[in-house]
Design a protein around this motif. Structure first.
Motif, mmCIF file in Angstrom:
data_model
loop_
_atom_site.group_PDB
_atom_site.id
_atom_site.type_symbol
_atom_site.label_atom_id
_atom_site.label_comp_id
_atom_site.label_asym_id
_atom_site.label_seq_id
_atom_site.Cartn_x
_atom_site.Cartn_y
_atom_site.Cartn_z
ATOM 1 N N ALA A 1 0.949 -1.121 0.022
ATOM 2 C CA ALA A 1 0.038 -0.126 0.035
ATOM 3 C C ALA A 1 0.892 1.314 0.063
ATOM 4 C CB ALA A 1 -1.136 -0.097 1.339
ATOM 5 N N ARG B 1 -3.634 7.711 9.028
ATOM 6 C CA ARG B 1 -3.273 8.775 7.968
ATOM 7 C C ARG B 1 -4.143 10.206 8.318
ATOM 8 N NH1 ARG B 1 1.727 9.075 6.929
ATOM 9 N NH2 ARG B 1 2.016 10.308 5.338
ATOM 10 N N GLY C 1 5.579 12.325 10.598
ATOM 11 C CA GLY C 1 4.801 13.061 9.723
ATOM 12 C C GLY C 1 5.356 14.411 9.305
ATOM 13 N N LYS D 1 -3.846 16.346 12.575
ATOM 14 C CA LYS D 1 -2.944 16.789 13.656
ATOM 15 C C LYS D 1 -2.124 18.065 12.963
ATOM 16 C CE LYS D 1 0.962 14.378 14.238
ATOM 17 N NZ LYS D 1 1.952 13.281 14.700
ATOM 18 N N ASN D 2 -1.610 17.709 11.590
ATOM 19 C CA ASN D 2 -1.048 18.815 10.940
ATOM 20 C C ASN D 2 -1.713 20.015 10.750
ATOM 21 O OD1 ASN D 2 1.767 19.102 9.191
ATOM 22 N ND2 ASN D 2 1.414 16.639 9.739
ATOM 23 N N GLU E 1 2.243 1.711 -3.738
ATOM 24 C CA GLU E 1 1.335 2.300 -4.461
ATOM 25 C C GLU E 1 1.228 3.740 -4.362
ATOM 26 O OE1 GLU E 1 -2.528 3.549 -5.762
ATOM 27 O OE2 GLU E 1 -1.977 3.296 -3.793
ATOM 28 N N ARG E 2 1.138 4.218 -2.992
ATOM 29 C CA ARG E 2 1.046 5.788 -2.710
ATOM 30 C C ARG E 2 2.054 6.269 -3.432
ATOM 31 N NH1 ARG E 2 -3.375 7.884 -2.271
ATOM 32 N NH2 ARG E 2 -3.212 9.907 -1.224
ATOM 33 N N ARG F 1 7.230 13.308 1.248
ATOM 34 C CA ARG F 1 6.194 12.294 1.668
ATOM 35 C C ARG F 1 6.666 10.872 1.288
ATOM 36 N NH1 ARG F 1 1.313 15.856 1.279
ATOM 37 N NH2 ARG F 1 0.994 16.413 3.423
ATOM 38 N N LYS G 1 -8.371 9.971 -10.012
ATOM 39 C CA LYS G 1 -7.557 9.412 -8.739
ATOM 40 C C LYS G 1 -6.359 10.235 -8.268
ATOM 41 C CE LYS G 1 -5.570 5.276 -7.258
ATOM 42 N NZ LYS G 1 -4.332 4.634 -7.439
ATOM 43 N N ASP H 1 -3.175 12.011 11.158
ATOM 44 C CA ASP H 1 -2.059 12.736 10.831
ATOM 45 C C ASP H 1 -2.246 14.010 10.258
ATOM 46 O OD1 ASP H 1 -0.290 10.978 12.252
ATOM 47 O OD2 ASP H 1 0.702 10.360 10.442
ATOM 48 N N LYS I 1 -6.154 -2.135 6.353
ATOM 49 C CA LYS I 1 -6.012 -1.036 5.141
ATOM 50 C C LYS I 1 -6.915 0.157 5.775
ATOM 51 C CE LYS I 1 -4.597 -2.859 1.071
ATOM 52 N NZ LYS I 1 -4.117 -2.613 -0.129
ATOM 53 N N LYS J 1 -1.342 21.955 13.851
ATOM 54 C CA LYS J 1 0.004 22.460 14.142
ATOM 55 C C LYS J 1 -0.084 23.604 13.204
ATOM 56 C CE LYS J 1 3.093 18.712 14.343
ATOM 57 N NZ LYS J 1 4.030 17.670 13.535
ATOM 58 N N ASP K 1 8.798 9.633 4.028
ATOM 59 C CA ASP K 1 7.856 9.153 4.908
ATOM 60 C C ASP K 1 7.363 7.840 4.835
ATOM 61 O OD1 ASP K 1 8.165 11.564 6.238
ATOM 62 O OD2 ASP K 1 6.319 12.349 5.657
ATOM 63 N N HIS K 2 7.156 7.450 3.622
ATOM 64 C CA HIS K 2 6.731 6.160 3.552
ATOM 65 C C HIS K 2 7.828 5.021 3.336
ATOM 66 C CE1 HIS K 2 2.532 6.549 2.508
ATOM 67 N NE2 HIS K 2 2.724 7.561 1.952
#
Lengths: 238, 238
Positions: A94, B98, A227, B104-105, A97-98, A199, B226, B101, B91, B108, A202-203
Protein backbone atom coordinates in the motif's frame (compact mmCIF):
# COMPACT_ATOMS: atom_id res chain seq x y z
CA UNK A 1 7.15 -33.24 13.22
CA UNK A 2 8.05 -34.00 9.61
CA UNK A 3 4.65 -32.82 8.60
CA UNK A 4 5.08 -29.47 10.32
CA UNK A 5 8.47 -29.03 8.71
CA UNK A 6 6.88 -29.69 5.37
CA UNK A 7 4.17 -27.10 6.01
CA UNK A 8 6.72 -24.55 7.14
CA UNK A 9 8.81 -24.87 4.06
CA UNK A 10 5.76 -24.62 1.81
CA UNK A 11 4.93 -21.40 3.63
CA UNK A 12 8.48 -20.12 3.15
CA UNK A 13 8.31 -20.85 -0.56
CA UNK A 14 5.00 -19.05 -0.88
CA UNK A 15 6.24 -16.12 1.18
CA UNK A 16 9.29 -15.82 -1.02
CA UNK A 17 7.09 -15.72 -4.10
CA UNK A 18 5.01 -12.85 -2.70
CA UNK A 19 8.12 -11.08 -1.51
CA UNK A 20 9.54 -11.34 -5.01
CA UNK A 21 6.44 -9.50 -6.23
CA UNK A 22 7.03 -6.81 -3.60
CA UNK A 23 10.65 -6.47 -4.75
CA UNK A 24 9.43 -6.16 -8.34
CA UNK A 25 6.91 -3.52 -7.29
CA UNK A 26 9.66 -1.74 -5.36
CA UNK A 27 11.85 -1.67 -8.47
CA UNK A 28 9.00 -0.21 -10.52
CA UNK A 29 8.40 2.46 -7.88
CA UNK A 30 12.13 3.31 -7.68
CA UNK A 31 12.15 3.75 -11.47
CA UNK A 32 9.06 5.95 -11.21
CA UNK A 33 10.76 8.19 -8.63
CA UNK A 34 13.91 8.37 -10.72
CA UNK A 35 12.18 9.02 -14.03
CA UNK A 36 9.76 11.57 -12.60
CA UNK A 37 12.72 13.59 -11.29
CA UNK A 38 14.63 13.21 -14.57
CA UNK A 39 11.60 14.24 -16.61
CA UNK A 40 11.21 17.30 -14.43
CA UNK A 41 14.83 18.30 -14.65
CA UNK A 42 15.14 17.74 -18.41
CA UNK A 43 11.57 18.96 -19.15
CA UNK A 44 11.06 15.64 -20.92
CA UNK A 45 7.32 15.32 -21.60
CA UNK A 46 7.62 11.84 -23.11
CA UNK A 47 9.34 10.45 -20.05
CA UNK A 48 6.78 12.16 -17.80
CA UNK A 49 4.00 10.55 -19.85
CA UNK A 50 5.71 7.16 -19.47
CA UNK A 51 5.76 7.57 -15.66
CA UNK A 52 2.03 8.34 -15.67
CA UNK A 53 1.26 5.38 -17.89
CA UNK A 54 3.37 2.93 -15.90
CA UNK A 55 1.56 3.80 -12.67
CA UNK A 56 -1.33 1.58 -13.80
CA UNK A 57 0.97 -1.46 -13.73
CA UNK A 58 2.08 -0.54 -10.20
CA UNK A 59 -1.54 -0.34 -9.07
CA UNK A 60 -2.32 -3.68 -10.70
CA UNK A 61 0.64 -5.31 -8.98
CA UNK A 62 -0.60 -4.07 -5.59
CA UNK A 63 -3.93 -5.84 -6.19
CA UNK A 64 -2.09 -8.99 -7.22
CA UNK A 65 0.12 -8.90 -4.11
CA UNK A 66 -2.93 -8.47 -1.89
CA UNK A 67 -4.62 -11.42 -3.56
CA UNK A 68 -1.52 -13.59 -3.17
CA UNK A 69 -1.10 -12.57 0.49
CA UNK A 70 -4.74 -13.50 1.18
CA UNK A 71 -4.29 -16.81 -0.67
CA UNK A 72 -1.15 -17.54 1.34
CA UNK A 73 -2.95 -16.91 4.63
CA UNK A 74 -5.94 -19.03 3.66
CA UNK A 75 -3.79 -21.88 2.35
CA UNK A 76 -0.95 -22.01 4.90
CA UNK A 77 -2.63 -20.58 8.01
CA UNK A 78 0.57 -18.91 9.24
CA UNK A 79 0.78 -17.82 12.88
CA UNK A 80 2.69 -15.40 15.07
CA UNK A 81 5.71 -13.92 13.27
CA UNK A 82 4.92 -15.65 9.99
CA UNK A 83 1.46 -14.13 9.94
CA UNK A 84 2.87 -10.71 10.81
CA UNK A 85 5.32 -11.01 7.92
CA UNK A 86 2.45 -11.59 5.51
CA UNK A 87 0.30 -8.84 6.97
CA UNK A 88 3.18 -6.40 6.70
CA UNK A 89 3.34 -7.14 2.98
CA UNK A 90 -0.14 -5.67 2.62
CA UNK A 91 0.99 -2.46 4.31
CA UNK A 92 4.22 -2.25 2.39
CA UNK A 93 2.53 -2.68 -0.98
CA UNK A 94 0.00 0.00 0.00
CA UNK A 95 2.91 2.35 0.77
CA UNK A 96 4.55 1.55 -2.55
CA UNK A 97 1.30 2.22 -4.38
CA UNK A 98 1.08 5.61 -2.67
CA UNK A 99 4.66 6.47 -3.61
CA UNK A 100 3.87 5.52 -7.20
CA UNK A 101 0.98 7.99 -7.06
CA UNK A 102 3.29 10.74 -5.85
CA UNK A 103 5.70 10.03 -8.71
CA UNK A 104 2.79 10.15 -11.15
CA UNK A 105 1.79 13.49 -9.70
CA UNK A 106 5.27 14.89 -10.10
CA UNK A 107 5.16 13.76 -13.72
CA UNK A 108 1.83 15.56 -14.19
CA UNK A 109 3.21 18.78 -12.79
CA UNK A 110 6.40 18.68 -14.79
CA UNK A 111 4.36 19.24 -17.95
CA UNK A 112 2.70 22.35 -16.47
CA UNK A 113 6.08 23.71 -15.38
CA UNK A 114 7.26 23.75 -19.00
CA UNK A 115 5.34 26.98 -19.64
CA UNK A 116 6.55 28.77 -16.50
CA UNK A 117 9.71 30.72 -15.66
CA UNK A 118 12.61 28.54 -14.45
CA UNK A 119 13.56 28.81 -10.79
CA UNK A 120 17.39 28.70 -10.52
CA UNK A 121 18.82 25.70 -8.68
CA UNK A 122 15.48 24.02 -8.12
CA UNK A 123 15.95 21.21 -10.65
CA UNK A 124 19.26 20.16 -9.12
CA UNK A 125 17.96 20.36 -5.54
CA UNK A 126 14.86 18.28 -6.35
CA UNK A 127 16.96 15.67 -8.11
CA UNK A 128 19.25 15.40 -5.11
CA UNK A 129 16.27 15.05 -2.81
CA UNK A 130 14.57 12.41 -4.97
CA UNK A 131 17.86 10.47 -5.33
CA UNK A 132 18.08 10.34 -1.52
CA UNK A 133 14.49 9.07 -1.30
CA UNK A 134 15.04 6.52 -4.07
CA UNK A 135 17.96 5.03 -2.11
CA UNK A 136 15.93 5.08 1.11
CA UNK A 137 13.16 3.16 -0.63
CA UNK A 138 15.60 0.58 -1.99
CA UNK A 139 17.26 0.12 1.41
CA UNK A 140 13.92 -0.05 3.21
CA UNK A 141 12.85 -2.94 0.96
CA UNK A 142 16.25 -4.62 1.30
CA UNK A 143 16.00 -4.33 5.07
CA UNK A 144 12.59 -6.00 4.88
CA UNK A 145 13.70 -8.87 2.68
CA UNK A 146 16.89 -9.45 4.68
CA UNK A 147 15.31 -8.67 8.09
CA UNK A 148 18.15 -6.19 8.56
CA UNK A 149 17.15 -4.02 11.51
CA UNK A 150 20.37 -1.94 11.40
CA UNK A 151 19.68 -0.98 7.80
CA UNK A 152 16.06 -0.17 8.66
CA UNK A 153 17.26 2.05 11.51
CA UNK A 154 19.62 3.78 9.08
CA UNK A 155 16.76 4.48 6.65
CA UNK A 156 14.77 5.94 9.52
CA UNK A 157 17.60 8.32 10.39
CA UNK A 158 18.11 9.40 6.80
CA UNK A 159 14.56 10.68 6.68
CA UNK A 160 15.71 13.56 8.86
CA UNK A 161 18.09 14.67 6.10
CA UNK A 162 15.28 14.60 3.56
CA UNK A 163 13.16 16.71 5.90
CA UNK A 164 16.02 19.21 6.15
CA UNK A 165 16.39 19.32 2.35
CA UNK A 166 12.67 20.01 2.11
CA UNK A 167 12.80 22.82 4.68
CA UNK A 168 15.74 24.46 2.91
CA UNK A 169 13.95 24.27 -0.43
CA UNK A 170 10.81 25.65 1.11
CA UNK A 171 12.64 28.77 2.28
CA UNK A 172 14.22 29.18 -1.14
CA UNK A 173 10.86 29.04 -2.88
CA UNK A 174 9.41 31.54 -0.44
CA UNK A 175 12.27 33.95 -1.20
CA UNK A 176 11.71 33.64 -4.95
CA UNK A 177 7.98 34.26 -4.52
CA UNK A 178 8.49 37.32 -2.35
CA UNK A 179 11.09 38.73 -4.76
CA UNK A 180 8.98 38.44 -7.87
CA UNK A 181 5.27 37.66 -8.08
CA UNK A 182 5.84 36.11 -11.52
CA UNK A 183 7.62 33.25 -9.74
CA UNK A 184 4.60 32.41 -7.57
CA UNK A 185 2.94 29.86 -9.82
CA UNK A 186 6.15 27.98 -10.66
CA UNK A 187 7.18 27.96 -7.00
CA UNK A 188 3.79 26.61 -5.92
CA UNK A 189 4.25 23.67 -8.30
CA UNK A 190 7.86 23.10 -7.31
CA UNK A 191 6.93 23.25 -3.67
CA UNK A 192 4.26 20.58 -4.20
CA UNK A 193 6.83 18.41 -5.87
CA UNK A 194 9.25 18.89 -2.97
CA UNK A 195 6.46 18.02 -0.55
CA UNK A 196 5.57 14.89 -2.53
CA UNK A 197 9.20 13.76 -2.43
CA UNK A 198 9.33 14.40 1.31
CA UNK A 199 6.18 12.27 1.71
CA UNK A 200 7.81 9.46 -0.30
CA UNK A 201 10.56 9.55 2.29
CA UNK A 202 7.93 9.20 5.02
CA UNK A 203 6.62 6.06 3.31
CA UNK A 204 10.13 4.57 3.01
CA UNK A 205 10.51 5.28 6.72
CA UNK A 206 7.17 3.60 7.38
CA UNK A 207 8.44 0.46 5.64
CA UNK A 208 11.65 0.58 7.69
CA UNK A 209 9.57 0.92 10.85
CA UNK A 210 7.60 -2.19 9.88
CA UNK A 211 10.91 -4.06 9.75
CA UNK A 212 11.92 -2.80 13.20
CA UNK A 213 8.48 -3.63 14.56
CA UNK A 214 8.56 -7.15 13.10
CA UNK A 215 12.00 -7.83 14.58
CA UNK A 216 11.63 -6.23 17.99
CA UNK A 217 7.87 -6.12 18.55
CA UNK A 218 8.06 -2.39 19.15
CA UNK A 219 9.56 0.88 18.04
CA UNK A 220 12.19 2.93 19.86
CA UNK A 221 10.60 5.91 21.65
CA UNK A 222 9.63 8.33 18.94
CA UNK A 223 12.77 10.38 18.53
CA UNK A 224 12.09 10.94 14.86
CA UNK A 225 9.70 13.79 14.04
CA UNK A 226 6.71 12.01 12.58
CA UNK A 227 4.60 13.12 9.67
CA UNK A 228 5.21 16.33 7.80
CA UNK A 229 7.21 19.07 9.45
CA UNK A 230 5.77 22.54 9.56
CA UNK A 231 8.40 25.07 8.55
CA UNK A 232 7.88 28.40 10.24
CA UNK A 233 7.77 29.87 6.76
CA UNK A 234 10.01 32.80 7.36
CA UNK A 235 12.86 33.59 5.01
CA UNK A 236 15.27 34.60 7.74
CA UNK A 237 17.67 32.13 9.36
CA UNK A 238 16.83 28.46 9.80
CA UNK B 1 -22.00 -29.09 10.19
CA UNK B 2 -22.79 -27.94 13.73
CA UNK B 3 -19.13 -27.54 14.38
CA UNK B 4 -18.65 -25.32 11.32
CA UNK B 5 -21.63 -23.21 12.32
CA UNK B 6 -20.08 -22.77 15.74
CA UNK B 7 -16.77 -21.68 14.24
CA UNK B 8 -18.51 -19.27 11.91
CA UNK B 9 -20.38 -17.54 14.67
CA UNK B 10 -17.26 -17.26 16.82
CA UNK B 11 -15.62 -15.59 13.85
CA UNK B 12 -18.55 -13.22 13.47
CA UNK B 13 -18.36 -12.26 17.13
CA UNK B 14 -14.64 -11.61 16.90
CA UNK B 15 -15.05 -9.67 13.67
CA UNK B 16 -17.70 -7.50 15.28
CA UNK B 17 -15.36 -6.75 18.17
CA UNK B 18 -12.60 -5.58 15.82
CA UNK B 19 -15.10 -3.64 13.74
CA UNK B 20 -16.29 -1.89 16.91
CA UNK B 21 -12.68 -0.77 17.43
CA UNK B 22 -12.59 0.53 13.85
CA UNK B 23 -15.83 2.44 14.46
CA UNK B 24 -14.34 3.89 17.63
CA UNK B 25 -11.20 4.90 15.73
CA UNK B 26 -13.40 6.41 13.03
CA UNK B 27 -15.23 8.49 15.63
CA UNK B 28 -11.94 9.75 17.03
CA UNK B 29 -10.73 10.68 13.57
CA UNK B 30 -14.00 12.45 12.73
CA UNK B 31 -13.62 14.48 15.93
CA UNK B 32 -10.04 15.28 14.99
CA UNK B 33 -11.13 16.56 11.57
CA UNK B 34 -13.91 18.60 13.13
CA UNK B 35 -11.85 20.06 15.95
CA UNK B 36 -8.86 20.84 13.75
CA UNK B 37 -11.13 22.89 11.46
CA UNK B 38 -12.84 24.58 14.43
CA UNK B 39 -9.51 25.43 16.06
CA UNK B 40 -8.32 26.92 12.79
CA UNK B 41 -11.45 28.98 12.27
CA UNK B 42 -11.65 30.23 15.89
CA UNK B 43 -7.85 30.50 16.30
CA UNK B 44 -8.27 28.31 19.36
CA UNK B 45 -4.79 27.19 20.39
CA UNK B 46 -6.01 24.97 23.22
CA UNK B 47 -8.29 23.00 20.94
CA UNK B 48 -5.48 22.69 18.39
CA UNK B 49 -3.21 21.36 21.13
CA UNK B 50 -5.91 18.85 22.13
CA UNK B 51 -6.09 17.56 18.53
CA UNK B 52 -2.32 17.08 18.50
CA UNK B 53 -2.35 15.29 21.83
CA UNK B 54 -5.24 12.99 20.94
CA UNK B 55 -3.48 11.79 17.80
CA UNK B 56 -1.34 9.50 19.98
CA UNK B 57 -4.47 7.62 21.07
CA UNK B 58 -5.49 7.20 17.43
CA UNK B 59 -2.07 5.76 16.59
CA UNK B 60 -2.24 3.40 19.57
CA UNK B 61 -5.68 2.19 18.49
CA UNK B 62 -4.36 1.39 15.03
CA UNK B 63 -1.71 -0.88 16.56
CA UNK B 64 -4.34 -2.53 18.73
CA UNK B 65 -6.63 -3.13 15.73
CA UNK B 66 -3.75 -4.66 13.78
CA UNK B 67 -2.96 -6.96 16.69
CA UNK B 68 -6.59 -8.00 17.04
CA UNK B 69 -6.93 -8.61 13.30
CA UNK B 70 -3.82 -10.80 13.35
CA UNK B 71 -5.14 -12.66 16.39
CA UNK B 72 -8.47 -13.20 14.67
CA UNK B 73 -6.82 -14.63 11.58
CA UNK B 74 -4.56 -16.93 13.61
CA UNK B 75 -7.39 -18.11 15.84
CA UNK B 76 -10.30 -18.46 13.41
CA UNK B 77 -8.49 -19.09 10.13
CA UNK B 78 -11.12 -17.27 8.06
CA UNK B 79 -11.24 -17.86 4.31
CA UNK B 80 -12.44 -16.17 1.15
CA UNK B 81 -14.73 -13.22 1.89
CA UNK B 82 -14.27 -13.50 5.66
CA UNK B 83 -10.52 -13.25 5.29
CA UNK B 84 -10.86 -10.32 2.94
CA UNK B 85 -13.07 -8.54 5.46
CA UNK B 86 -10.36 -8.87 8.10
CA UNK B 87 -7.57 -7.83 5.75
CA UNK B 88 -9.54 -4.77 4.69
CA UNK B 89 -9.65 -3.72 8.36
CA UNK B 90 -5.88 -3.40 8.32
CA UNK B 91 -6.07 -1.08 5.31
CA UNK B 92 -8.94 0.93 6.71
CA UNK B 93 -7.23 1.52 10.03
CA UNK B 94 -4.06 2.58 8.18
CA UNK B 95 -6.15 5.12 6.25
CA UNK B 96 -7.72 6.40 9.46
CA UNK B 97 -4.30 6.76 11.06
CA UNK B 98 -3.16 8.80 8.06
CA UNK B 99 -6.22 11.06 8.26
CA UNK B 100 -5.51 11.56 11.97
CA UNK B 101 -2.01 12.71 10.99
CA UNK B 102 -3.44 15.21 8.54
CA UNK B 103 -5.75 16.59 11.23
CA UNK B 104 -2.78 16.87 13.59
CA UNK B 105 -0.91 18.76 10.91
CA UNK B 106 -3.74 21.19 10.41
CA UNK B 107 -3.73 21.76 14.15
CA UNK B 108 0.02 22.47 14.05
CA UNK B 109 -0.38 24.99 11.30
CA UNK B 110 -3.34 26.77 12.87
CA UNK B 111 -0.99 27.98 15.62
CA UNK B 112 1.44 29.47 13.08
CA UNK B 113 -1.42 31.17 11.25
CA UNK B 114 -2.29 33.14 14.39
CA UNK B 115 0.57 35.57 13.70
CA UNK B 116 -0.23 36.09 10.03
CA UNK B 117 -2.68 38.34 8.18
CA UNK B 118 -6.18 36.88 7.83
CA UNK B 119 -7.26 35.82 4.33
CA UNK B 120 -10.94 36.79 3.87
CA UNK B 121 -13.35 33.91 3.40
CA UNK B 122 -10.74 31.20 3.86
CA UNK B 123 -11.90 30.06 7.33
CA UNK B 124 -15.46 29.51 6.15
CA UNK B 125 -14.38 27.74 2.95
CA UNK B 126 -12.04 25.38 4.80
CA UNK B 127 -14.74 24.58 7.37
CA UNK B 128 -17.20 23.74 4.61
CA UNK B 129 -14.63 21.52 2.94
CA UNK B 130 -13.70 19.72 6.14
CA UNK B 131 -17.37 19.23 7.05
CA UNK B 132 -17.89 17.55 3.68
CA UNK B 133 -14.91 15.27 4.30
CA UNK B 134 -16.02 14.49 7.86
CA UNK B 135 -19.38 13.27 6.51
CA UNK B 136 -17.66 11.31 3.76
CA UNK B 137 -15.52 9.59 6.38
CA UNK B 138 -18.54 8.75 8.52
CA UNK B 139 -20.49 7.39 5.55
CA UNK B 140 -17.49 5.43 4.27
CA UNK B 141 -17.21 3.63 7.61
CA UNK B 142 -20.99 3.11 7.78
CA UNK B 143 -20.92 1.64 4.28
CA UNK B 144 -18.19 -0.72 5.44
CA UNK B 145 -20.00 -1.86 8.58
CA UNK B 146 -23.32 -2.24 6.79
CA UNK B 147 -21.82 -3.55 3.54
CA UNK B 148 -23.77 -0.77 1.80
CA UNK B 149 -22.36 -0.53 -1.72
CA UNK B 150 -24.76 2.25 -2.76
CA UNK B 151 -23.56 4.43 0.12
CA UNK B 152 -19.93 3.61 -0.74
CA UNK B 153 -20.58 4.63 -4.34
CA UNK B 154 -22.12 7.87 -3.10
CA UNK B 155 -19.01 8.64 -1.02
CA UNK B 156 -16.88 8.03 -4.07
CA UNK B 157 -18.89 10.52 -6.09
CA UNK B 158 -18.79 13.16 -3.37
CA UNK B 159 -15.01 13.19 -3.55
CA UNK B 160 -15.38 15.05 -6.84
CA UNK B 161 -17.10 17.91 -5.01
CA UNK B 162 -14.27 18.08 -2.50
CA UNK B 163 -11.78 18.21 -5.36
CA UNK B 164 -13.73 21.09 -6.86
CA UNK B 165 -13.77 22.96 -3.55
CA UNK B 166 -10.02 22.50 -3.36
CA UNK B 167 -9.48 23.79 -6.88
CA UNK B 168 -11.65 26.87 -6.21
CA UNK B 169 -9.75 27.60 -3.00
CA UNK B 170 -6.46 27.13 -4.75
CA UNK B 171 -7.32 29.83 -7.28
CA UNK B 172 -8.45 32.16 -4.51
CA UNK B 173 -5.18 31.75 -2.63
CA UNK B 174 -3.22 32.37 -5.80
CA UNK B 175 -5.13 35.61 -6.38
CA UNK B 176 -4.44 36.81 -2.83
CA UNK B 177 -0.74 36.01 -3.21
CA UNK B 178 -0.43 37.82 -6.52
CA UNK B 179 -2.28 40.85 -5.20
CA UNK B 180 -0.17 41.32 -2.11
CA UNK B 181 3.14 39.60 -1.28
CA UNK B 182 2.35 39.97 2.43
CA UNK B 183 -0.34 37.30 1.93
CA UNK B 184 2.11 34.73 0.57
CA UNK B 185 3.08 33.05 3.84
CA UNK B 186 -0.50 32.79 5.15
CA UNK B 187 -1.73 31.49 1.80
CA UNK B 188 1.01 28.86 1.66
CA UNK B 189 -0.16 27.54 5.03
CA UNK B 190 -3.84 27.71 4.12
CA UNK B 191 -3.16 25.97 0.86
CA UNK B 192 -1.42 23.14 2.71
CA UNK B 193 -4.41 22.82 4.94
CA UNK B 194 -6.77 22.70 1.96
CA UNK B 195 -4.56 20.05 0.36
CA UNK B 196 -4.55 17.99 3.57
CA UNK B 197 -8.34 18.10 3.70
CA UNK B 198 -8.53 17.06 0.06
CA UNK B 199 -6.22 14.12 0.86
CA UNK B 200 -8.50 13.12 3.75
CA UNK B 201 -11.27 12.92 1.17
CA UNK B 202 -9.08 10.62 -0.93
CA UNK B 203 -8.70 8.31 2.07
CA UNK B 204 -12.45 8.26 2.72
CA UNK B 205 -12.84 7.36 -0.94
CA UNK B 206 -10.25 4.63 -0.54
CA UNK B 207 -12.31 3.11 2.27
CA UNK B 208 -15.45 3.31 0.14
CA UNK B 209 -13.59 1.60 -2.69
CA UNK B 210 -12.62 -1.23 -0.33
CA UNK B 211 -16.34 -1.74 0.35
CA UNK B 212 -17.13 -1.85 -3.36
CA UNK B 213 -14.22 -4.19 -3.97
CA UNK B 214 -15.30 -6.51 -1.14
CA UNK B 215 -18.85 -6.67 -2.44
CA UNK B 216 -18.25 -6.91 -6.16
CA UNK B 217 -14.68 -8.22 -6.42
CA UNK B 218 -13.73 -5.26 -8.59
CA UNK B 219 -14.07 -1.55 -9.16
CA UNK B 220 -16.06 0.17 -11.86
CA UNK B 221 -13.78 1.43 -14.64
CA UNK B 222 -11.90 4.37 -13.23
CA UNK B 223 -14.25 7.24 -14.01
CA UNK B 224 -13.20 9.11 -10.90
CA UNK B 225 -10.00 11.17 -11.21
CA UNK B 226 -7.60 9.37 -8.89
CA UNK B 227 -5.10 10.98 -6.56
CA UNK B 228 -4.56 14.67 -6.37
CA UNK B 229 -5.70 16.87 -9.19
CA UNK B 230 -3.29 19.35 -10.67
CA UNK B 231 -4.96 22.72 -11.05
CA UNK B 232 -3.57 24.64 -13.99
CA UNK B 233 -2.72 27.37 -11.50
CA UNK B 234 -4.01 30.28 -13.48
CA UNK B 235 -6.32 32.84 -11.94
CA UNK B 236 -8.44 33.32 -15.03
CA UNK B 237 -11.60 31.27 -15.62
CA UNK B 238 -12.05 27.71 -14.28
Amino acid sequence: MNNERHILSAFDRDLEAVQAMVVKMGGMVESAIHDAASALDARDDELAEAVRRRDKAIDALEHQINDEAARLIALRAPRATDLRMVLSIIKISASLERVGDYAKNIAKRSHVLGDLPAIPGSGMALRRMSAAVETMMKDALDSYIQRDVALAEDVRQRDLEVDQMYNALFREFLTHMMEDARNITACMHLHFIAKNIERMGDHATGIAEQVIYLATGGLPEDTRPKGESVPRMTTEGA
